[in-house]
Design an enzyme around this catalytic site. Structure first.
Site, mmCIF file in Angstrom:
data_model
loop_
_atom_site.group_PDB
_atom_site.id
_atom_site.type_symbol
_atom_site.label_atom_id
_atom_site.label_comp_id
_atom_site.label_asym_id
_atom_site.label_seq_id
_atom_site.Cartn_x
_atom_site.Cartn_y
_atom_site.Cartn_z
ATOM 1 N N SER A 157 0.696 -1.041 -0.167
ATOM 2 C CA SER A 157 -0.101 0.060 -0.142
ATOM 3 C C SER A 157 0.711 1.285 0.113
ATOM 4 O O SER A 157 1.624 1.450 -0.896
ATOM 5 C CB SER A 157 -0.977 0.028 1.194
ATOM 6 O OG SER A 157 -2.092 1.048 1.233
ATOM 7 N N ASP A 252 -10.354 -3.672 -4.596
ATOM 8 C CA ASP A 252 -9.497 -2.477 -4.106
ATOM 9 C C ASP A 252 -9.530 -1.366 -4.716
ATOM 10 O O ASP A 252 -9.525 -1.167 -6.015
ATOM 11 C CB ASP A 252 -7.932 -2.895 -4.004
ATOM 12 C CG ASP A 252 -7.008 -2.068 -3.429
ATOM 13 O OD1 ASP A 252 -7.404 -1.101 -2.955
ATOM 14 O OD2 ASP A 252 -5.894 -2.312 -3.398
ATOM 15 N N HIS A 282 -8.165 -4.806 -0.497
ATOM 16 C CA HIS A 282 -6.999 -3.984 -0.105
ATOM 17 C C HIS A 282 -6.675 -4.621 1.177
ATOM 18 O O HIS A 282 -7.595 -4.667 2.117
ATOM 19 C CB HIS A 282 -7.472 -2.627 -0.168
ATOM 20 C CG HIS A 282 -6.024 -1.811 -0.053
ATOM 21 N ND1 HIS A 282 -5.128 -1.379 -0.809
ATOM 22 C CD2 HIS A 282 -5.454 -1.406 1.132
ATOM 23 C CE1 HIS A 282 -4.078 -0.758 -0.568
ATOM 24 N NE2 HIS A 282 -4.282 -0.504 0.726
#
Length: 311
Positions: A157, A252, A282
């Protein structure tokens, strides 16, 4: 493809728990909420031969690091790892199980970096710390039992964003020579204009409003969104960066920008392995206690690293 049942179970639990979302609390409270979820979601830590907490001098003060070695008394390739959490939450502890897993499966040392975060330390503080940490690992490889010719950067991320940026900076400076970049559902464009931001705006753990809050805490102002050190997808040229593994998740909000980054790398002639897991959300890789697919995804990422170092 339908959502993975384990991911759906997690979303159902989150909905019933009615936990406050990060954007409705202070950054300090958000960090506590994130950390509190780790014992519930993270799997049992894989055993490794050595775990050592270290400190290095950084551009804004000392930077805490954690070294993982799966075996003793052997020079190993090394992954410099940057944790996720929107540049606001997360730390070395929250990603302990991920780093252990990668160390074992990739047969490498891992150095996890506790870089400065917003809003206390806004962009470019995190970038500066991650660049400094990568330089420090390269300069101190022998003391870490690491091979300076086999250094990779990686993260999930926000950490994937930082790894991509560090790879670009290393290319531009000519050092250190990175052998790989491991980008796990990376944020690559702060403009938040890709269709998946709208498709998965609500209901899939990371929401559009939470992502906007993260950027509000991280950036100095709206103008920073156009800086390629924030939005590596906007870098003028990706030629010459390290080979890459890019993992994206189909449910996501960031999947389209992650896919686009993988495609741009390939178009620039970079050897890239792009794995899109269509039924995942995610943030799933550190939630292996609930989402069983997390272990397999980390196994695959570790295998990609191991294979890259054997070429």
């Amino acid at each position: 493809m339908a959502l993975d049942p384990d991911a759906q179970t997690l979303l159902d639990v989150v909905r019933v728990a009615n936990r406050p979302t990060f954007e409705t609390v202070t950054p300090a409270e958000a960090r506590k909420l994130y950390a509190a979820g780790r014992p519930v979601l993270a799997p049992e830590p894989m055993p490794v031969a050595e775990v050592r907490d270290l400190t290095m001098p950084g551009p804004g003060g000392p930077i805490p690091l954690r070294l993982y070695r799966p075996v003793a008394d052997k020079a190993l390739p090394v992954l410099v790892f940057f944790h996720g959490g929107g540049w606001v939450v997360g730390n070395i502890e929250t990603h302990d199980t991920v780093c252990r897993h990668l160390a074992v499966r990739a047969e490498c040392a891992v150095v996890s970096v506790d870089y400065r975060m917003g809003p206390e330390h806004r962009f470019p503080a995190a970038v500066e710390d991650c660049v400094a940490a990568t330089d420090w690992v390269a300069a101190n490889a022998a003391a870490l039992g690491a091979d300076p010719a086999r250094i990779a950067v990686g993260g999930d991320s926000a950490g994937g964003n930082l790894a991509a940026v560090v790879s670009l900076i290393a290319r531009d400076r000519g050092h250190p020579r990175l052998s790989y970049q491991l980008l796990i559902y990376p944020a690559t464009d702060a403009g938040m204009s890709h269709p998946s931001i709208d498709r998965f705006a609500e209901g899939y753990l990371l929401t559009r409003s939470t992502m906007r809050w993260f950027y509000d805490q991280y950036l100095r102002g709206p103008g920073d969104a156009g800086d390629w050190r924030v939005s590596p997808l906007r870098a003028p040229d990706l030629k010459g960066v390290a080979p890459a593994y890019v993992l994206t998740a189909g449910y996501d909000p960031l999947c389209d920008e992650g896919d686009a980054y993988a495609h741009r790398l390939a178009s620039a002639g970079i050897a890239v392995r792009h794995r899109r897991i269509d039924d995942q959300i995610h943030g799933f890789i550190d939630k292996g206690k609930v989402i069983r697919a997390a272990d397999a995804a980390l196994d695959d990422a570790g295998a990609a690293l191991r294979s890259a170092w054997r070429v």
